[in-house]
Design a protein around this motif. Sequence first.
Motif, PDB file in Angstrom:
ATOM      1  N   THR A 115      -3.019  -4.837   2.113  1.00 56.64           N
ATOM      2  CA  THR A 115      -1.765  -5.394   1.648  1.00 56.64           C
ATOM      3  C   THR A 115      -0.604  -4.803   2.452  1.00 56.64           C
ATOM      4  OG1 THR A 115      -1.634  -3.691  -0.075  1.00 56.64           O
ATOM      5  CG2 THR A 115      -2.544  -5.824  -0.708  1.00 56.64           C
ATOM      6  N   HIS A 116       0.513  -5.541   2.482  1.00 58.78           N
ATOM      7  CA  HIS A 116       1.746  -5.083   3.133  1.00 58.78           C
ATOM      8  C   HIS A 116       2.617  -4.445   2.066  1.00 58.78           C
ATOM      9  CE1 HIS A 116       6.003  -6.190   4.461  1.00 58.78           C
ATOM     10  NE2 HIS A 116       5.654  -5.162   5.227  1.00 58.78           N
ATOM     11  N   LEU A 117       2.878  -3.145   2.196  1.00 61.57           N
ATOM     12  CA  LEU A 117       3.667  -2.448   1.186  1.00 61.57           C
ATOM     13  C   LEU A 117       5.160  -2.638   1.387  1.00 61.57           C
ATOM     14  CD1 LEU A 117       1.760   0.942   0.737  1.00 61.57           C
ATOM     15  CD2 LEU A 117       1.504  -1.187  -0.533  1.00 61.57           C
ATOM     16  N   GLY A 118       5.607  -2.855   2.630  1.00 62.00           N
ATOM     17  CA  GLY A 118       7.029  -3.073   2.846  1.00 62.00           C
ATOM     18  C   GLY A 118       7.493  -2.604   4.211  1.00 62.00           C
ATOM     19  N   ARG A 173       6.926  -0.327   9.215  1.00 56.43           N
ATOM     20  CA  ARG A 173       6.157  -1.310   8.428  1.00 56.43           C
ATOM     21  C   ARG A 173       4.878  -0.635   7.933  1.00 56.43           C
ATOM     22  NH1 ARG A 173       5.707  -7.078  10.947  1.00 56.43           N
ATOM     23  NH2 ARG A 173       7.749  -7.189   9.908  1.00 56.43           N
ATOM     24  N   THR A 174       4.673  -0.637   6.612  1.00 60.15           N
ATOM     25  CA  THR A 174       3.546   0.081   6.013  1.00 60.15           C
ATOM     26  C   THR A 174       2.522  -0.893   5.446  1.00 60.15           C
ATOM     27  OG1 THR A 174       5.049   1.892   5.421  1.00 60.15           O
ATOM     28  CG2 THR A 174       2.884   1.872   4.367  1.00 60.15           C
ATOM     29  N   TYR A 175       1.257  -0.667   5.817  1.00 59.72           N
ATOM     30  CA  TYR A 175       0.124  -1.414   5.276  1.00 59.72           C
ATOM     31  C   TYR A 175      -0.761  -0.468   4.467  1.00 59.72           C
ATOM     32  CZ  TYR A 175       1.155  -5.237   8.600  1.00 59.72           C
ATOM     33  OH  TYR A 175       1.743  -6.248   9.315  1.00 59.72           O
ATOM     34  N   GLN A 176      -1.475  -1.023   3.501  1.00 63.37           N
ATOM     35  CA  GLN A 176      -2.389  -0.239   2.667  1.00 63.37           C
ATOM     36  C   GLN A 176      -3.758  -0.897   2.595  1.00 63.37           C
ATOM     37  OE1 GLN A 176      -1.530   1.709  -1.478  1.00 63.37           O
ATOM     38  NE2 GLN A 176      -2.451  -0.254  -1.922  1.00 63.37           N
ATOM     39  N   ALA A 177      -4.803  -0.074   2.627  1.00 61.28           N
ATOM     40  CA  ALA A 177      -6.180  -0.540   2.410  1.00 61.28           C
ATOM     41  C   ALA A 177      -6.680   0.042   1.101  1.00 61.28           C
ATOM     42  CB  ALA A 177      -7.081  -0.106   3.567  1.00 61.28           C
ATOM     43  N   GLU A 178      -7.316  -0.786   0.285  1.00 51.00           N
ATOM     44  CA  GLU A 178      -7.844  -0.345  -1.017  1.00 51.00           C
ATOM     45  C   GLU A 178      -9.286  -0.814  -1.158  1.00 51.00           C
ATOM     46  OE1 GLU A 178      -6.740  -0.559  -5.812  1.00 51.00           O
ATOM     47  OE2 GLU A 178      -5.535  -1.628  -4.331  1.00 51.00           O
ATOM     48  N   ASP A 179     -10.191   0.120  -1.561  1.00 50.70           N
ATOM     49  CA  ASP A 179     -11.604  -0.260  -1.740  1.00 50.70           C
ATOM     50  C   ASP A 179     -11.869  -0.644  -3.192  1.00 50.70           C
ATOM     51  OD1 ASP A 179     -11.905   2.094  -3.196  1.00 50.70           O
ATOM     52  OD2 ASP A 179     -12.957   3.174  -1.604  1.00 50.70           O
ATOM     53  N   ASP A 180     -13.142  -0.905  -3.503  1.00 53.92           N
ATOM     54  CA  ASP A 180     -13.506  -1.405  -4.825  1.00 53.92           C
ATOM     55  C   ASP A 180     -13.311  -0.374  -5.933  1.00 53.92           C
ATOM     56  OD1 ASP A 180     -14.162  -3.871  -3.790  1.00 53.92           O
ATOM     57  OD2 ASP A 180     -16.296  -3.419  -3.567  1.00 53.92           O
ATOM     58  N   CYS A 181     -13.149   0.906  -5.564  1.00 52.30           N
ATOM     59  CA  CYS A 181     -12.935   1.953  -6.570  1.00 52.30           C
ATOM     60  C   CYS A 181     -11.497   2.460  -6.569  1.00 52.30           C
ATOM     61  CB  CYS A 181     -13.916   3.104  -6.352  1.00 52.30           C
ATOM     62  SG  CYS A 181     -15.583   2.741  -6.956  1.00 52.30           S
ATOM     63  N   SER A 182     -10.601   1.639  -6.005  1.00 55.78           N
ATOM     64  CA  SER A 182      -9.156   1.929  -6.001  1.00 55.78           C
ATOM     65  C   SER A 182      -8.779   3.139  -5.155  1.00 55.78           C
ATOM     66  CB  SER A 182      -8.628   2.103  -7.430  1.00 55.78           C
ATOM     67  OG  SER A 182      -8.820   0.921  -8.178  1.00 55.78           O
ATOM     68  N   ASN A 183      -9.658   3.569  -4.260  1.00 56.08           N
ATOM     69  CA  ASN A 183      -9.268   4.567  -3.271  1.00 56.08           C
ATOM     70  C   ASN A 183      -8.408   3.867  -2.215  1.00 56.08           C
ATOM     71  OD1 ASN A 183     -10.966   6.786  -4.314  1.00 56.08           O
ATOM     72  ND2 ASN A 183     -12.667   5.487  -3.660  1.00 56.08           N
ATOM     73  N   THR A 184      -7.302   4.509  -1.808  1.00 56.95           N
ATOM     74  CA  THR A 184      -6.378   3.857  -0.889  1.00 56.95           C
ATOM     75  C   THR A 184      -6.073   4.732   0.320  1.00 56.95           C
ATOM     76  OG1 THR A 184      -4.434   4.717  -2.056  1.00 56.95           O
ATOM     77  CG2 THR A 184      -5.276   2.555  -2.755  1.00 56.95           C
TER      78      THR A 184
END
Length: 202
Positions: free
Chosen positions: A144-147, A160-171
Motif C-alpha cells: 500500500t501507499h502510505l503517503g 513517498r512511503t510504501y508499506q508491505a503487510e503479510d498475512d499475519c499483519s507483520n509490516t
Amino acid sequence: TRTYQAEDGCSNTAECEQVITVDDQIAPTIACPAGVTVSCSADVPAVDITSVTASDNCVGGVTVTHLGDSPSGTCPQLITRTYQAEDDCSNTAECEQIITVDDQIAPTIACPSGVTVSCSSDIPAVDITSVTATDNCVGGVTVTHLGDSPSGTCPQLITRTYQAEDDCSNTAECEQVITVDDQIAPTIACPSGVTVSCSADV
C-alpha cells in the motif's frame, strides 16, 4: 485351565481344575514429542510415530497411530496433533503434541529508485507495482501507499512511503525520494524596438 491330579498308593486318582483368567484392562502409557513453534505452515514437522514413546504393562506389541491434526486460530495458529497407543487387548491411550505456527517475521520491501524532475507536474504517479515485496511464508503480501511527505523548496524533496503487510499483519516500509528541482531558466521576449523623435515620446 490348570489341572492337578492326586493319586494314592493303589493308583486311585482324582483331579481338580484351577481357572486362571488373563484379562489385561490396563491401558498402555504414551508420551508425545514436545511441542514446537515454527514460523510458517510449510515448516510444520511431518507426522512421526517413531518420536512417540509407548509401553505396556504386559509383554507384547504396542501399536502407535496418528489420529489426526486439529488446527485452531490464526497468527498464531495452534495445531493439536494426537497420537494413540494400543496394546494387544485393544486398550488405548492418547497423547497430544502442540505445534504453534507463529509468523513474527516482517516481509521484505524495496521501493523504486529516487527520481529527479523539474516541475511538480512531472512527479510520477503512485505505482505499487513498482515495489518489490516478498515474505518468508507462502501467502500474499499486500503493498500500500502510505503517503507523500514534501519538504523544502528549490529543490523540494518528496518522501513517498510504501508499506508491505503479510498475512499475519507483520509490516515493513520503504521510501522513495522524488526531487523537484527546476534548474531551467524562463524564456523572455522583449517588445520590438521603436524610434521616437523626442525624449518625451519614449
